[in-house]
Motif scaffolding. Structure first.
Motif, PDB file in Angstrom:
ATOM      1  N   ILE A  56       0.824  -1.215   0.000  1.00 32.97           N
ATOM      2  CA  ILE A  56       0.000   0.000   0.000  1.00 32.97           C
ATOM      3  C   ILE A  56       0.858   1.264   0.000  1.00 32.97           C
ATOM      4  CG2 ILE A  56      -1.687   1.354   1.332  1.00 32.97           C
ATOM      5  CD1 ILE A  56      -2.754  -1.419   2.371  1.00 32.97           C
ATOM      6  N   CYS A  57       1.923   1.270   0.789  1.00 34.40           N
ATOM      7  CA  CYS A  57       2.684   2.505   1.024  1.00 34.40           C
ATOM      8  C   CYS A  57       4.028   2.582   0.312  1.00 34.40           C
ATOM      9  CB  CYS A  57       2.952   2.674   2.523  1.00 34.40           C
ATOM     10  SG  CYS A  57       1.479   2.801   3.528  1.00 34.40           S
ATOM     11  N   GLY A  58       4.572   1.463  -0.058  1.00 34.02           N
ATOM     12  CA  GLY A  58       5.934   1.439  -0.567  1.00 34.02           C
ATOM     13  C   GLY A  58       6.054   1.721  -2.051  1.00 34.02           C
ATOM     14  N   PRO A  59       7.265   1.969  -2.496  1.00 34.42           N
ATOM     15  CA  PRO A  59       7.505   2.326  -3.896  1.00 34.42           C
ATOM     16  C   PRO A  59       7.487   1.141  -4.858  1.00 34.42           C
ATOM     17  CG  PRO A  59       9.578   2.273  -2.697  1.00 34.42           C
ATOM     18  CD  PRO A  59       8.472   2.052  -1.686  1.00 34.42           C
ATOM     19  N   ARG A  60       7.574  -0.086  -4.350  1.00 34.94           N
ATOM     20  CA  ARG A  60       7.633  -1.244  -5.238  1.00 34.94           C
ATOM     21  C   ARG A  60       6.289  -1.600  -5.842  1.00 34.94           C
ATOM     22  NH1 ARG A  60      10.761  -5.821  -1.980  1.00 34.94           N
ATOM     23  NH2 ARG A  60       9.802  -7.119  -3.582  1.00 34.94           N
ATOM     24  N   TRP A  61       5.222  -1.157  -5.252  1.00 33.01           N
ATOM     25  CA  TRP A  61       3.908  -1.580  -5.726  1.00 33.01           C
ATOM     26  C   TRP A  61       3.503  -0.874  -7.013  1.00 33.01           C
ATOM     27  CZ3 TRP A  61       0.540  -4.920  -6.639  1.00 33.01           C
ATOM     28  CH2 TRP A  61      -0.779  -4.616  -6.923  1.00 33.01           C
ATOM     29  N   GLY A  62       3.457   0.443  -7.000  1.00 33.72           N
ATOM     30  CA  GLY A  62       2.977   1.102  -8.194  1.00 33.72           C
ATOM     31  C   GLY A  62       3.435   2.538  -8.305  1.00 33.72           C
ATOM     32  N   SER A  63       3.994   2.852  -9.444  1.00 34.11           N
ATOM     33  CA  SER A  63       4.386   4.224  -9.735  1.00 34.11           C
ATOM     34  C   SER A  63       3.130   5.017 -10.099  1.00 34.11           C
ATOM     35  CB  SER A  63       5.353   4.224 -10.922  1.00 34.11           C
ATOM     36  OG  SER A  63       4.674   3.779 -12.100  1.00 34.11           O
ATOM     37  N   PRO A  64       3.233   6.332 -10.159  1.00 29.41           N
ATOM     38  CA  PRO A  64       2.073   7.120 -10.617  1.00 29.41           C
ATOM     39  C   PRO A  64       1.581   6.665 -12.003  1.00 29.41           C
ATOM     40  CG  PRO A  64       3.663   8.560  -9.576  1.00 29.41           C
ATOM     41  CD  PRO A  64       4.314   7.199  -9.671  1.00 29.41           C
ATOM     42  N   ARG A  65       2.505   6.300 -12.884  1.00 27.29           N
ATOM     43  CA  ARG A  65       2.133   5.796 -14.218  1.00 27.29           C
ATOM     44  C   ARG A  65       1.315   4.520 -14.090  1.00 27.29           C
ATOM     45  NH1 ARG A  65       4.091   1.620 -17.180  1.00 27.29           N
ATOM     46  NH2 ARG A  65       3.894   1.747 -19.443  1.00 27.29           N
ATOM     47  N   GLU A  66       1.776   3.604 -13.244  1.00 32.93           N
ATOM     48  CA  GLU A  66       1.059   2.340 -13.088  1.00 32.93           C
ATOM     49  C   GLU A  66      -0.306   2.546 -12.441  1.00 32.93           C
ATOM     50  OE1 GLU A  66       4.713  -0.829 -12.697  1.00 32.93           O
ATOM     51  OE2 GLU A  66       4.354   0.585 -11.051  1.00 32.93           O
ATOM     52  N   LEU A  67      -0.397   3.458 -11.504  1.00 33.24           N
ATOM     53  CA  LEU A  67      -1.697   3.748 -10.902  1.00 33.24           C
ATOM     54  C   LEU A  67      -2.652   4.321 -11.945  1.00 33.24           C
ATOM     55  CD1 LEU A  67      -0.607   5.140  -7.438  1.00 33.24           C
ATOM     56  CD2 LEU A  67      -1.696   2.941  -7.918  1.00 33.24           C
ATOM     57  N   MET A  68      -2.140   5.171 -12.817  1.00 34.34           N
ATOM     58  CA  MET A  68      -2.975   5.711 -13.896  1.00 34.34           C
ATOM     59  C   MET A  68      -3.470   4.571 -14.789  1.00 34.34           C
ATOM     60  SD  MET A  68      -4.413   8.330 -15.209  1.00 34.34           S
ATOM     61  CE  MET A  68      -3.595   9.679 -14.413  1.00 34.34           C
ATOM     62  N   LEU A  69      -2.575   3.633 -15.090  1.00 37.14           N
ATOM     63  CA  LEU A  69      -2.963   2.489 -15.912  1.00 37.14           C
ATOM     64  C   LEU A  69      -4.017   1.634 -15.204  1.00 37.14           C
ATOM     65  CD1 LEU A  69       0.519   1.494 -17.339  1.00 37.14           C
ATOM     66  CD2 LEU A  69      -1.459   2.285 -18.668  1.00 37.14           C
ATOM     67  N   ILE A  70      -3.887   1.485 -13.902  1.00 37.78           N
ATOM     68  CA  ILE A  70      -4.879   0.711 -13.146  1.00 37.78           C
ATOM     69  C   ILE A  70      -6.242   1.394 -13.219  1.00 37.78           C
ATOM     70  CG2 ILE A  70      -5.559  -0.059 -10.836  1.00 37.78           C
ATOM     71  CD1 ILE A  70      -2.501  -0.477 -10.300  1.00 37.78           C
ATOM     72  N   TYR A  71      -6.279   2.717 -13.076  1.00 38.26           N
ATOM     73  CA  TYR A  71      -7.553   3.446 -13.192  1.00 38.26           C
ATOM     74  C   TYR A  71      -8.162   3.221 -14.574  1.00 38.26           C
ATOM     75  CZ  TYR A  71      -5.516   6.071  -9.261  1.00 38.26           C
ATOM     76  OH  TYR A  71      -4.914   6.441  -8.088  1.00 38.26           O
ATOM     77  N   GLU A  72      -7.331   3.283 -15.593  1.00 40.58           N
ATOM     78  CA  GLU A  72      -7.811   3.058 -16.959  1.00 40.58           C
ATOM     79  C   GLU A  72      -8.329   1.626 -17.116  1.00 40.58           C
ATOM     80  OE1 GLU A  72      -8.196   5.132 -19.620  1.00 40.58           O
ATOM     81  OE2 GLU A  72      -7.470   6.869 -18.507  1.00 40.58           O
ATOM     82  N   LEU A  73      -7.611   0.667 -16.531  1.00 41.60           N
ATOM     83  CA  LEU A  73      -8.050  -0.730 -16.589  1.00 41.60           C
ATOM     84  C   LEU A  73      -9.424  -0.879 -15.950  1.00 41.60           C
ATOM     85  CD1 LEU A  73      -7.838  -3.830 -16.852  1.00 41.60           C
ATOM     86  CD2 LEU A  73      -6.398  -3.807 -14.803  1.00 41.60           C
ATOM     87  N   TYR A  74      -9.603  -0.323 -14.765  1.00 37.31           N
ATOM     88  CA  TYR A  74     -10.888  -0.452 -14.083  1.00 37.31           C
ATOM     89  C   TYR A  74     -12.021   0.158 -14.923  1.00 37.31           C
ATOM     90  CZ  TYR A  74      -8.405  -1.676  -9.739  1.00 37.31           C
ATOM     91  OH  TYR A  74      -7.632  -2.269  -8.786  1.00 37.31           O
ATOM     92  N   ALA A  75     -11.791   1.333 -15.449  1.00 35.58           N
ATOM     93  CA  ALA A  75     -12.835   1.983 -16.253  1.00 35.58           C
ATOM     94  C   ALA A  75     -13.137   1.178 -17.511  1.00 35.58           C
ATOM     95  CB  ALA A  75     -12.403   3.401 -16.614  1.00 35.58           C
ATOM     96  N   PHE A  76     -12.095   0.732 -18.200  1.00 36.16           N
ATOM     97  CA  PHE A  76     -12.276  -0.023 -19.443  1.00 36.16           C
ATOM     98  C   PHE A  76     -12.935  -1.376 -19.170  1.00 36.16           C
ATOM     99  CE2 PHE A  76     -10.398  -2.386 -23.182  1.00 36.16           C
ATOM    100  CZ  PHE A  76     -11.100  -1.693 -24.159  1.00 36.16           C
ATOM    101  N   SER A  77     -12.537  -2.036 -18.096  1.00 34.88           N
ATOM    102  CA  SER A  77     -13.088  -3.359 -17.808  1.00 34.88           C
ATOM    103  C   SER A  77     -14.552  -3.290 -17.374  1.00 34.88           C
ATOM    104  CB  SER A  77     -12.253  -4.093 -16.764  1.00 34.88           C
ATOM    105  OG  SER A  77     -12.354  -3.499 -15.501  1.00 34.88           O
ATOM    106  N   SER A  78     -14.972  -2.147 -16.863  1.00 31.38           N
ATOM    107  CA  SER A  78     -16.368  -2.031 -16.435  1.00 31.38           C
ATOM    108  C   SER A  78     -17.339  -2.113 -17.610  1.00 31.38           C
ATOM    109  CB  SER A  78     -16.589  -0.731 -15.660  1.00 31.38           C
ATOM    110  OG  SER A  78     -16.527   0.388 -16.521  1.00 31.38           O
ATOM    111  N   ARG A  79     -16.829  -1.894 -18.830  1.00 25.45           N
ATOM    112  CA  ARG A  79     -17.684  -1.937 -20.021  1.00 25.45           C
ATOM    113  C   ARG A  79     -17.301  -3.052 -20.995  1.00 25.45           C
ATOM    114  NH1 ARG A  79     -18.246   3.230 -18.441  1.00 25.45           N
ATOM    115  NH2 ARG A  79     -20.055   4.417 -19.025  1.00 25.45           N
ATOM    116  N   ASN A  80     -16.283  -3.830 -20.648  1.00 26.25           N
ATOM    117  CA  ASN A  80     -15.790  -4.855 -21.569  1.00 26.25           C
ATOM    118  C   ASN A  80     -15.589  -6.166 -20.823  1.00 26.25           C
ATOM    119  OD1 ASN A  80     -15.067  -3.308 -24.213  1.00 26.25           O
ATOM    120  ND2 ASN A  80     -14.394  -2.001 -22.521  1.00 26.25           N
ATOM    121  N   PRO A  81     -16.499  -7.119 -21.013  1.00 30.76           N
ATOM    122  CA  PRO A  81     -16.444  -8.365 -20.251  1.00 30.76           C
ATOM    123  C   PRO A  81     -15.124  -9.126 -20.365  1.00 30.76           C
ATOM    124  CG  PRO A  81     -18.502  -8.215 -21.473  1.00 30.76           C
ATOM    125  CD  PRO A  81     -17.647  -7.063 -21.907  1.00 30.76           C
TER     126      PRO A  81
END
Length: 184
Positions: free
Chosen positions: A96-121
Motif C-alpha cells: 500500500i505505502c511502498g515504492p515497489r507496488w505502483g508508480s504514478p504511471r502504473e496507478l494511472m494504468l490501473i484506473y484506466e483498466l478499471y474503467a475499461f473493464s467495467s464496459r468490456n467483459p
C-alpha cells in the motif's frame, strides 16, 4: 525485392507494441489510444499493429493483461518473502505505502483498466483474474475472508492515497491492516 532489404525478423516487435500501448494508455487514456499512436511509440509501422492484433480492443486487452501480470508478480514477491503473519502484514503495508507496488504511471494504468473493464467483459476477466491471484497470494498467510478484505483494502487505500492531499500515514495503514487481519 523489397523483402530482401527488410532486414532480419524482429522477434521482440509484438512485445514492444504491447509495452508501447501501455505507455500510450498512460499518457492519453484508453479513449486517446489509437493504432497510429501505439505504432509511433513502439517505433514500428502502422501495419505492424494490425498484423499482430486483430483490433485495437485486442491490443488493449493484451496490454492490460501484461500490466496485471506484472503488478501481480510484484505483489507476490513481497508476500512470498513473509515467513509469518506479522511479516505478511508488513508486506501488505509495503504494497500500500511502498515504492515497489505502483508508480504514478502504473496507478494511472490501473484506473484506466478499471474503467475499461467495467464496459468490456473480456477485460473484466483480466481484472477478475488479477483479483483471484492477489487473493490466492494473500491466502497463503490469511484465511479466505481476510485475504479478500485485505485485497480490497490494498486497492482502496492505494487509490485513496494516490489522490488524497493528505494520504494516510504508514503507521495508520499498518494499524488498519492489523485490525483487518487480527485473528487471521
Amino acid at each position: 525485392m523489397t523483402g530482401a532489404s527488410r532486414g532480419p525478423n524482429d522477434p521482440g516487435r509484438r512485445d514492444r507494441i504491447i509495452d508501447a500501448a501501455l505507455d500510450v494508455i498512460a499518457e492519453h487514456g484508453v479513449a486517446g489510444t489509437t493504432h497510429r499512436r501505439v505504432a509511433e511509440a513502439a517505433g514500428v509501422s502502422l501495419g505492424s499493429t494490425t498484423y499482430y492484433f486483430d483490433s485495437l480492443h485486442q491490443l488493449l486487452t493484451e496490454a492490460f493483461n501484461r500490466l496485471a501480470e506484472s503488478m501481480s508478480a510484484r505483489y507476490r514477491e513481497l508476500l512470498d518473502e513473509a515467513r509469518d503473519v506479522a511479516q505478511a502484514r508488513a508486506a501488505v503495508v509495503e504494497i500500500i505505502c511502498g515504492p515497489r507496488w505502483g508508480s504514478p504511471r502504473e496507478l494511472m494504468l490501473i484506473y484506466e483498466l478499471y474503467a475499461f473493464s467495467s464496459r468490456n467483459p473480456d477485460v473484466l476477466d483480466v481484472t477478475r483474474s488479477w483479483m483471484r491471484a492477489s487473493r490466492a497470494t494473500l491466502g497463503e498467510h490469511f484465511d479466505a475472508r481476510t485475504a479478500r478484505a485485505l485485497d480490497a483494502l490494498v486497492e482502496g487505500l492505494t487509490i485513496h492515497n494516490s489522490m488524497d492531499s493528505e494520504p494516510m500515514s504508514r503507521a495508520d495503514v499498518a494499524a488498519v491492516v492489523e485490525a483487518v487481519s487480527r485473528g487471521a
